[in-house]
Scaffold this motif. Sequence first.
Motif, PDB file in Angstrom:
ATOM      1  N   VAL A   1       0.868  -1.177   0.000  1.00 45.57           N
ATOM      2  CA  VAL A   1       0.000   0.000   0.000  1.00 45.57           C
ATOM      3  C   VAL A   1       0.902   1.222   0.000  1.00 45.57           C
ATOM      4  CG1 VAL A   1      -1.937  -1.150   1.182  1.00 45.57           C
ATOM      5  CG2 VAL A   1      -0.183   0.019   2.530  1.00 45.57           C
ATOM      6  N   SER A   2       0.318   2.390  -0.259  1.00 47.10           N
ATOM      7  CA  SER A   2       1.122   3.609  -0.317  1.00 47.10           C
ATOM      8  C   SER A   2       1.682   3.979   1.054  1.00 47.10           C
ATOM      9  CB  SER A   2       0.290   4.765  -0.863  1.00 47.10           C
ATOM     10  OG  SER A   2      -0.658   5.185   0.114  1.00 47.10           O
ATOM     11  N   GLN A   3       2.760   4.740   1.044  1.00 47.59           N
ATOM     12  CA  GLN A   3       3.352   5.229   2.289  1.00 47.59           C
ATOM     13  C   GLN A   3       2.358   6.111   3.045  1.00 47.59           C
ATOM     14  OE1 GLN A   3       5.901   3.019   2.925  1.00 47.59           O
ATOM     15  NE2 GLN A   3       6.616   4.787   4.029  1.00 47.59           N
ATOM     16  N   ARG A   4       1.512   6.800   2.329  1.00 46.42           N
ATOM     17  CA  ARG A   4       0.480   7.648   2.965  1.00 46.42           C
ATOM     18  C   ARG A   4      -0.454   6.784   3.805  1.00 46.42           C
ATOM     19  NH1 ARG A   4      -4.759   9.579   1.323  1.00 46.42           N
ATOM     20  NH2 ARG A   4      -5.176  11.572   2.320  1.00 46.42           N
ATOM     21  N   VAL A   5      -0.866   5.649   3.252  1.00 50.96           N
ATOM     22  CA  VAL A   5      -1.746   4.726   3.975  1.00 50.96           C
ATOM     23  C   VAL A   5      -1.011   4.138   5.174  1.00 50.96           C
ATOM     24  CG1 VAL A   5      -2.956   2.508   3.811  1.00 50.96           C
ATOM     25  CG2 VAL A   5      -3.203   4.209   1.992  1.00 50.96           C
TER      26      VAL A   5
END
Length: 85
Positions: A40-44
């Motif tokens: 998953v994205s680093q933001r998530v």
Amino acid sequence: MGLLLMVALLAPGCVTAQSASSDDRRWINQCLRDNRDARVSQRVVHAYCSCMNDRMSNNETRSITQWERANPRAREACERRSGWR
């Protein structure tokens, strides 16, 4: 501006650089390292780690990764909140 700070500022409902204690930042950074291979994205991942950190007691001595294993309901709630799928 560092990547972590940029992610912190972009992630909704997360601990920001101004509001996080050094202890919070240390736990969140460890969680980010523990999940560096997540698909998953680093933001998530940052939103998830911040959510988990917020649910933990200030007196907790286990890492977020250790604590989440003993607290599956909190883990599931933070997964939903962060958009982890």
